[in-house]
Write a protein that holds these residues in place. Sequence first.
Motif, mmCIF file in Angstrom:
data_model
loop_
_atom_site.group_PDB
_atom_site.id
_atom_site.type_symbol
_atom_site.label_atom_id
_atom_site.label_comp_id
_atom_site.label_asym_id
_atom_site.label_seq_id
_atom_site.Cartn_x
_atom_site.Cartn_y
_atom_site.Cartn_z
ATOM 1 N N VAL A 45 -25.683 -4.239 -11.451
ATOM 2 C CA VAL A 45 -24.640 -5.231 -11.187
ATOM 3 C C VAL A 45 -25.289 -6.473 -10.596
ATOM 4 O O VAL A 45 -25.866 -6.425 -9.515
ATOM 5 N N SER B 25 -21.616 -9.357 -17.517
ATOM 6 C CA SER B 25 -20.185 -9.122 -17.670
ATOM 7 C C SER B 25 -19.862 -7.676 -17.313
ATOM 8 O O SER B 25 -20.737 -6.796 -17.350
ATOM 9 N N THR B 26 -18.613 -7.438 -16.994
ATOM 10 C CA THR B 26 -18.220 -6.066 -16.688
ATOM 11 C C THR B 26 -18.325 -5.184 -17.934
ATOM 12 O O THR B 26 -18.514 -3.978 -17.819
ATOM 13 N N ILE C 225 -21.895 -4.042 -17.968
ATOM 14 C CA ILE C 225 -22.079 -3.029 -16.927
ATOM 15 C C ILE C 225 -21.508 -1.698 -17.383
ATOM 16 O O ILE C 225 -22.106 -0.634 -17.167
ATOM 17 N N ASP C 226 -20.362 -1.726 -18.050
ATOM 18 C CA ASP C 226 -19.740 -0.498 -18.532
ATOM 19 C C ASP C 226 -20.627 0.186 -19.572
ATOM 20 O O ASP C 226 -20.804 1.409 -19.542
ATOM 21 N N SER D 184 -14.885 1.439 -13.572
ATOM 22 C CA SER D 184 -14.107 0.282 -13.146
ATOM 23 C C SER D 184 -15.019 -0.628 -12.338
ATOM 24 O O SER D 184 -15.683 -0.174 -11.405
ATOM 25 N N VAL D 185 -15.057 -1.903 -12.728
ATOM 26 C CA VAL D 185 -15.830 -2.897 -11.992
ATOM 27 C C VAL D 185 -14.841 -3.972 -11.549
ATOM 28 O O VAL D 185 -14.600 -4.952 -12.245
ATOM 29 N N PRO E 158 -13.304 -2.850 -18.686
ATOM 30 C CA PRO E 158 -14.403 -3.733 -19.076
ATOM 31 C C PRO E 158 -13.878 -4.970 -19.799
ATOM 32 O O PRO E 158 -12.925 -4.899 -20.578
ATOM 33 N N VAL F 250 -19.894 -11.323 -13.466
ATOM 34 C CA VAL F 250 -20.134 -11.190 -12.035
ATOM 35 C C VAL F 250 -20.809 -12.457 -11.522
ATOM 36 O O VAL F 250 -21.729 -12.989 -12.150
ATOM 37 N N VAL G 98 -17.593 -6.466 -5.115
ATOM 38 C CA VAL G 98 -17.362 -5.594 -6.264
ATOM 39 C C VAL G 98 -17.096 -4.164 -5.787
ATOM 40 O O VAL G 98 -17.815 -3.649 -4.928
ATOM 41 N N LEU H 35 -17.311 -0.659 -7.454
ATOM 42 C CA LEU H 35 -17.822 0.033 -8.628
ATOM 43 C C LEU H 35 -17.380 1.492 -8.550
ATOM 44 O O LEU H 35 -17.805 2.229 -7.669
#
Length: 255
Positions: free
Chosen positions: A26, A31-32, A35-36, A68-69, A80, A85, A91, A93
């Motif tokens: 992160v 972007s989320t 990250i997902d 979930s972010v 997502p 970020v 955040v 997480l």
Amino acid sequence: MAPSPDTLLAAGAALDASLACVRTFVGPGRSTREIDRFAASVLRRFRLEPAAPALADDRGRSFPGVCSVGANDAFANAPPSDRVVRVGDLVTLDLPARRGEVVLDAAVPLVVGRDPDRAALAEAAGRVLGAMIGVLGPGITPERLWRAGREESARGGVRLVRRPFGHGLGPGLHEPPALRPDSQSPIGVGCVLALEPVVTRGAGRIVSGEDGWSLRTADGADACSAEATVAVTRGGAIVVCGRPENPCRRGDSGS
């Protein structure tokens, strides 16, 4: 048959390691959605399966990601997206997972970069979670857990959001008992629980986000959650994963 303590702890160690890996990913500019995708690959590496898709909305749609972010005023169930970020973000997480019949849930709040106020809120979330774990044992009621968390939140100068703050685990992600602030139902030996108190500096009213999934504060105030999976034994509570000792961990720069 309930999983053995060794089975629970082995799976919990894998989820803690997974969460640590994703936490370091992160960072600003990611972007989320990125990250997902990374979280999905990490779960596979640690021989875990995503549990988040078991969640369903009012229309029966499965959650569209593995974690979930949530950022700043959004603290839970954030799907997502292309949201990037940024430096200074707070955040939460949240990464639920399963291994066979074992279902686990853990979340950590972190600050990307340096923001002392947001870091203090993340640290308060961990202390509230720790206070709840500290009094958990056979026969303890959710109302008693809530009081322990509320007392700790008051010491930290934050508000514990009045909402369900946990749930049972296994075989599904959300199983009885629902941990409600006014519940007087004793918690029994053998229960595996996810404790997930939410803290804020705002009024504490919660609304659903426009995405149809995320939970956020109505007044736009920062909020975050620390979450652990805890097994209730005759001798007290065993933290399976999501230890609250150091919940405020800064994300790296992503470089």
